[in-house]
Write an enzyme that holds these catalytic residues in place. Sequence first.
Site, PDB file in Angstrom:
ATOM      1  N   ASP A 116      -3.734   5.756   9.786  1.00 20.32           N
ATOM      2  CA  ASP A 116      -3.853   4.558  10.179  1.00 20.32           C
ATOM      3  C   ASP A 116      -2.265   3.827  10.014  1.00 20.32           C
ATOM      4  O   ASP A 116      -1.280   4.218   9.377  1.00 20.32           O
ATOM      5  CB  ASP A 116      -4.763   3.860   9.619  1.00 20.32           C
ATOM      6  CG  ASP A 116      -4.684   2.121   9.759  1.00 20.32           C
ATOM      7  OD1 ASP A 116      -4.804   1.983  11.161  1.00 20.32           O
ATOM      8  OD2 ASP A 116      -4.704   1.362   9.004  1.00 20.32           O
ATOM      9  N   SER A 117      -2.090   2.813  10.856  1.00 17.58           N
ATOM     10  CA  SER A 117      -0.884   1.872  10.444  1.00 17.58           C
ATOM     11  C   SER A 117      -0.600   1.376   9.437  1.00 17.58           C
ATOM     12  O   SER A 117       0.610   1.320   8.711  1.00 17.58           O
ATOM     13  CB  SER A 117      -0.717   1.011  11.595  1.00 17.58           C
ATOM     14  OG  SER A 117      -2.085   0.107  11.499  1.00 17.58           O
ATOM     15  N   CYS A 176      -6.862   4.090  13.478  1.00 21.36           N
ATOM     16  CA  CYS A 176      -6.327   3.022  14.028  1.00 21.36           C
ATOM     17  C   CYS A 176      -6.731   2.739  15.397  1.00 21.36           C
ATOM     18  O   CYS A 176      -6.597   3.208  16.354  1.00 21.36           O
ATOM     19  CB  CYS A 176      -4.700   3.209  13.952  1.00 21.36           C
ATOM     20  SG  CYS A 176      -3.957   1.650  14.532  1.00 21.36           S
ATOM     21  N   GLU A 225      -5.531  -8.998   4.686  1.00 23.63           N
ATOM     22  CA  GLU A 225      -4.525  -8.354   4.060  1.00 23.63           C
ATOM     23  C   GLU A 225      -4.020  -9.347   2.748  1.00 23.63           C
ATOM     24  O   GLU A 225      -3.611  -9.056   1.824  1.00 23.63           O
ATOM     25  CB  GLU A 225      -3.298  -7.921   4.599  1.00 23.63           C
ATOM     26  CG  GLU A 225      -3.686  -6.679   5.589  1.00 23.63           C
ATOM     27  CD  GLU A 225      -2.666  -5.727   5.894  1.00 23.63           C
ATOM     28  OE1 GLU A 225      -1.390  -6.114   5.873  1.00 23.63           O
ATOM     29  OE2 GLU A 225      -2.933  -4.698   6.283  1.00 23.63           O
ATOM     30  N   CYS A 262     -10.917  -2.767  15.263  1.00 25.56           N
ATOM     31  CA  CYS A 262      -9.801  -2.771  14.682  1.00 25.56           C
ATOM     32  C   CYS A 262     -10.298  -2.366  13.272  1.00 25.56           C
ATOM     33  O   CYS A 262     -11.259  -2.779  12.923  1.00 25.56           O
ATOM     34  CB  CYS A 262      -9.008  -4.159  14.798  1.00 25.56           C
ATOM     35  SG  CYS A 262      -7.495  -4.315  13.527  1.00 25.56           S
ATOM     36  N   HIS A 308      -9.439  -3.496  10.383  1.00 23.38           N
ATOM     37  CA  HIS A 308      -9.549  -4.745   9.211  1.00 23.38           C
ATOM     38  C   HIS A 308     -10.844  -5.411   9.538  1.00 23.38           C
ATOM     39  O   HIS A 308     -11.444  -6.092   8.668  1.00 23.38           O
ATOM     40  CB  HIS A 308      -8.549  -5.507   9.508  1.00 23.38           C
ATOM     41  CG  HIS A 308      -7.192  -5.020   8.793  1.00 23.38           C
ATOM     42  ND1 HIS A 308      -6.707  -3.809   9.619  1.00 23.38           N
ATOM     43  CD2 HIS A 308      -6.518  -5.380   7.792  1.00 23.38           C
ATOM     44  CE1 HIS A 308      -5.539  -3.442   8.738  1.00 23.38           C
ATOM     45  NE2 HIS A 308      -5.264  -4.456   7.717  1.00 23.38           N
TER      46      HIS A 308
HETATM   47  N1  DGL Z   1      -4.724  -0.591  12.087  1.00 29.75           N
HETATM   48  C1  DGL Z   1      -4.493  -1.500  13.213  1.00 29.75           C
HETATM   49  C2  DGL Z   1      -5.652  -1.426  13.984  1.00 29.75           C
HETATM   50  O1  DGL Z   1      -6.670  -1.090  13.801  1.00 29.75           O
HETATM   51  C3  DGL Z   1      -4.482  -2.998  12.710  1.00 29.75           C
HETATM   52  C4  DGL Z   1      -3.276  -3.143  11.843  1.00 29.75           C
HETATM   53  C5  DGL Z   1      -1.827  -3.073  12.917  1.00 29.75           C
HETATM   54  O2  DGL Z   1      -1.818  -3.868  13.873  1.00 29.75           O
HETATM   55  O3  DGL Z   1      -1.237  -2.128  12.684  1.00 29.75           O
HETATM   56  O4  DGL Z   1      -5.474  -1.756  15.279  1.00 29.75           O
END
Ligand code: DGL
Length: 270
Positions: A10-11, A73, A151, A185, A187
């Site tokens: 993931d990012s 992600c 976050e 997403c 989060h």
């Molecule tokens: N992990 C990203 C997503 O699910 C969210 C956080 C980001 O913008 O990197 O799209």
Amino acid sequence: MSFEPIGVFDSGLGGLTAVKELLSFLPNENIVYFGDTGRVPYGNRSKETIIRYAKQDANFLQSKNVKLIIVACGTVSSVIDSLNGSFAVPFTGVVKPTAASAVKATKNGRIGVIGTTATISSKSYKKEIEALNASIEVFQQDCPLFVPLVENGFISKDDPIVFMVVKRYLQKLKEKDIDTLIMGCTHYPILREAISAVMGDNVTLIDSGRETALYAASLLKENGQLNGSNQAGNNQFFVSDRVEGFSNIAGLFLGRDIGNDVHRINIEEY
Ligand code: DGL
């Protein structure tokens, strides 16, 4: 049977929401997680940058001999077609399994999708849903403030700031009379209670991490690649920035303590 680990990237740390689901369906699997904490967020970046980062993330996981890559992600999953040929092992993003589950869930044929700005502007979910059933109407909304809220620990539905932000983004979707909402997403499942409080009990919330974990489990089963061990799997966590403070925020996403077993790597080497 295959004892190699499942790779998840993931990012940042948000993809741990998918790992949490994976652990509940496949507790005996070994998992290698990479969170690109040094370059997060991806959600407001260009397609070219997202693809370049994703290739490096996948290369790192492949250096760990993973048997399957899960792109947790939502943002990377939205450009996954551009990554075909970049992986030497089977892989899945979150869009396809999540869209399929939403299509099954809707009764009135009206589905909402929320995600990062990159995910929403790619229309990845909309296209996938319409390919599965052209009569379904899809309504999209990006919610760029959700990631920083989570976050920074702003997650309670009883927190007026959380409720106001969630309501501001979701009010228009609510007026569209959707009966199913994709949380597209990593989060957003952490904000589930607040999202549900705004949307009401009649709207089914679809969690992309959960749907993808279920899909990954069925894929491994189909390919005869499940880890047949009856011992709890070994989980390893890697990030591209500081490891201090990792366990606190990771605990929030994973729903359990992972101690200090986290390593820093230089992702530019991959
Ligand atoms: N992990 C990203 C997503 O699910 C969210 C956080 C980001 O913008 O990197 O799209």
